[in-house]
Design a protein around this motif. Structure first.
Motif, PDB file in Angstrom:
ATOM      1  N   ASP A  75     -33.545   8.942  30.200  1.00 33.57           N
ATOM      2  CA  ASP A  75     -34.657   8.363  30.092  1.00 33.57           C
ATOM      3  C   ASP A  75     -35.704   8.390  31.417  1.00 33.57           C
ATOM      4  O   ASP A  75     -34.789   8.158  32.346  1.00 33.57           O
ATOM      5  CB  ASP A  75     -34.920   6.716  29.589  1.00 33.57           C
ATOM      6  CG  ASP A  75     -34.632   6.661  28.274  1.00 33.57           C
ATOM      7  OD1 ASP A  75     -34.096   8.136  27.983  1.00 33.57           O
ATOM      8  OD2 ASP A  75     -35.047   5.565  27.535  1.00 33.57           O
ATOM      9  N   ASP A  76     -36.628   8.067  31.581  1.00 35.17           N
ATOM     10  CA  ASP A  76     -37.398   8.200  32.054  1.00 35.17           C
ATOM     11  C   ASP A  76     -38.359   9.265  33.883  1.00 35.17           C
ATOM     12  O   ASP A  76     -38.319   9.165  33.867  1.00 35.17           O
ATOM     13  CB  ASP A  76     -36.633   6.879  33.389  1.00 35.17           C
ATOM     14  CG  ASP A  76     -36.845   4.934  32.540  1.00 35.17           C
ATOM     15  OD1 ASP A  76     -37.314   5.560  31.245  1.00 35.17           O
ATOM     16  OD2 ASP A  76     -36.497   3.999  32.891  1.00 35.17           O
ATOM     17  N   HIS A 126     -41.631   9.140  25.765  1.00 29.33           N
ATOM     18  CA  HIS A 126     -40.944   8.097  26.415  1.00 29.33           C
ATOM     19  C   HIS A 126     -42.257   7.293  26.558  1.00 29.33           C
ATOM     20  O   HIS A 126     -42.195   6.424  27.130  1.00 29.33           O
ATOM     21  CB  HIS A 126     -39.877   7.803  27.211  1.00 29.33           C
ATOM     22  CG  HIS A 126     -38.913   6.816  27.599  1.00 29.33           C
ATOM     23  ND1 HIS A 126     -38.308   5.997  26.471  1.00 29.33           N
ATOM     24  CD2 HIS A 126     -39.053   6.074  28.421  1.00 29.33           C
ATOM     25  CE1 HIS A 126     -37.668   5.002  27.066  1.00 29.33           C
ATOM     26  NE2 HIS A 126     -37.958   5.239  28.681  1.00 29.33           N
ATOM     27  N   HIS A 130     -45.238   3.433  30.247  1.00 25.59           N
ATOM     28  CA  HIS A 130     -44.224   2.283  30.331  1.00 25.59           C
ATOM     29  C   HIS A 130     -43.653   1.453  31.460  1.00 25.59           C
ATOM     30  O   HIS A 130     -43.297   1.024  32.131  1.00 25.59           O
ATOM     31  CB  HIS A 130     -42.545   3.444  31.123  1.00 25.59           C
ATOM     32  CG  HIS A 130     -41.574   3.570  30.770  1.00 25.59           C
ATOM     33  ND1 HIS A 130     -40.924   1.811  31.318  1.00 25.59           N
ATOM     34  CD2 HIS A 130     -40.423   3.754  30.129  1.00 25.59           C
ATOM     35  CE1 HIS A 130     -39.741   1.389  31.586  1.00 25.59           C
ATOM     36  NE2 HIS A 130     -38.947   3.014  30.079  1.00 25.59           N
ATOM     37  N   PRO A 167     -39.649   2.472  24.495  1.00 33.91           N
ATOM     38  CA  PRO A 167     -39.676   1.810  26.194  1.00 33.91           C
ATOM     39  C   PRO A 167     -38.886   0.147  26.313  1.00 33.91           C
ATOM     40  O   PRO A 167     -38.704  -0.405  25.373  1.00 33.91           O
ATOM     41  CB  PRO A 167     -40.512   1.401  27.253  1.00 33.91           C
ATOM     42  CG  PRO A 167     -41.460   2.461  26.571  1.00 33.91           C
ATOM     43  CD  PRO A 167     -40.626   2.802  25.316  1.00 33.91           C
ATOM     44  N   HIS A 221     -30.648   6.988  33.034  1.00 29.33           N
ATOM     45  CA  HIS A 221     -31.133   7.495  33.180  1.00 29.33           C
ATOM     46  C   HIS A 221     -31.342   8.232  34.393  1.00 29.33           C
ATOM     47  O   HIS A 221     -29.954   8.609  35.314  1.00 29.33           O
ATOM     48  CB  HIS A 221     -32.054   6.270  33.939  1.00 29.33           C
ATOM     49  CG  HIS A 221     -32.507   5.234  32.745  1.00 29.33           C
ATOM     50  ND1 HIS A 221     -31.042   4.326  32.228  1.00 29.33           N
ATOM     51  CD2 HIS A 221     -33.394   4.465  32.864  1.00 29.33           C
ATOM     52  CE1 HIS A 221     -31.729   3.217  31.756  1.00 29.33           C
ATOM     53  NE2 HIS A 221     -33.048   3.203  31.156  1.00 29.33           N
TER      54      HIS A 221
HETATM   55 ZN   LIG Z   1     -37.497   3.641  29.941  1.00 28.12          ZN
END
Ligand SMILES: [Zn+2]
Length: 255
Positions: A75-76, A126, A130, A167, A221
């Protein structure tokens, strides 16, 4: 599985029963408070637990799977420093994975997104910002987040993502309404090692290894210095155990 409508209607029914019985059974104020507290906590905890499927149906793992397949997710990103390291490790261990990208990051690092795409990994939405307050967004606000990121991804790879990961893993009624419009498939996880919060990389790794089983989805992540150690050790372990590391779409379609 718990469902928001079921909880709401059950609470309303109990409230009406309490009102009707009040003159006969001397129902005190505290019974109403108890009812409200149970409702409040169920909804709050359910918002943070995608596996409860309170507001929408998210895919959090593949149950009853016959093969040793597992989905690793990041993620991210895309992140200019760590995503290329992750991609190289995945290549070295012949693993496929899924990347849930933030729209703003995609616009900053289009070439990294292209690398992910060229390596045939899954790319998911995503959100665009965020932000820490994203879960207070209206349906319209969520639609903007979703569409903006879809467009940013489309600009780079010529395809819109079909997957979405909320998120912080939080779901709300407004998000559920927005998802009904966009049609994204919502993806959660069942292994969360808290790689962004835990200081010691060995602890992060241990948290993953003790939960690994076929059909799992691991949340990581690609924006933290621990990722290189954790991912390499995890891939080594999975290889030794004869696991196949696949994309989310492959795991979903596994029979
Ligand atoms: Zn995230």
């Amino acid at each position: 599985m718990l469902n928001f409508k079921y909880i709401a209607w059950t609470s309303i029914a109990i409230f009406i029963i309490l009102l009707i019985c009040e003159p006969i059974l001397y129902v005190s104020f505290w019974w109403y408070m108890l009812l409200f507290s149970v409702f409040f906590w169920l909804v709050l905890i359910g918002s943070f637990s995608m596996s409860w499927k309170l507001f929408l149906k998210g895919f959090t793992s593949k149950t009853n799977i016959q093969t040793k397949k597992i989905a690793i997710t990041f993620d991210d990103g895309p992140n200019p420093k760590y995503t290329p390291i992750v991609l190289q490790l995945l290549k070295d261990y012949e693993a496929k994975a899924s990347f849930f990208c933030i729209g703003r990051q995609v616009e900053k690092n289009p070439e990294i997104l292209k690398l992910i795409y060229d390596e045939s990994h899954d790319i998911g939405n995503h959100s665009y910002t965020h932000s820490n307050t994203i879960d207070f967004k209206s349906t319209e606000g969520w639609l903007e987040e979703l569409k903006h990121t879809d467009q940013a991804i489309f600009k780079v790879i010529g395809e819109k993502p079909t997957l979405f990961r909320p998120p912080f893993g939080v779901t709300t009624p407004h998000l559920a309404k927005a998802i009904k419009v966009t049609g994204h498939q919502v993806i959660g996880w069942n292994i969360r090692p808290f790689d962004m919060a835990i200081k010691y990389r060995e602890v992060i790794l241990k948290r993953i290894l003790k939960q690994v089983k076929p059909g799992s989805i691991v949340l990581l992540h690609d924006k933290h210095e621990h990722i290189e150690f954790v991912l390499e050790q995890l891939l080594q372990f999975l290889k030794k155990q004869n696991y196949e590391m696949v994309t989310i779409n492959e795991l979903i379609n596994e029979t």
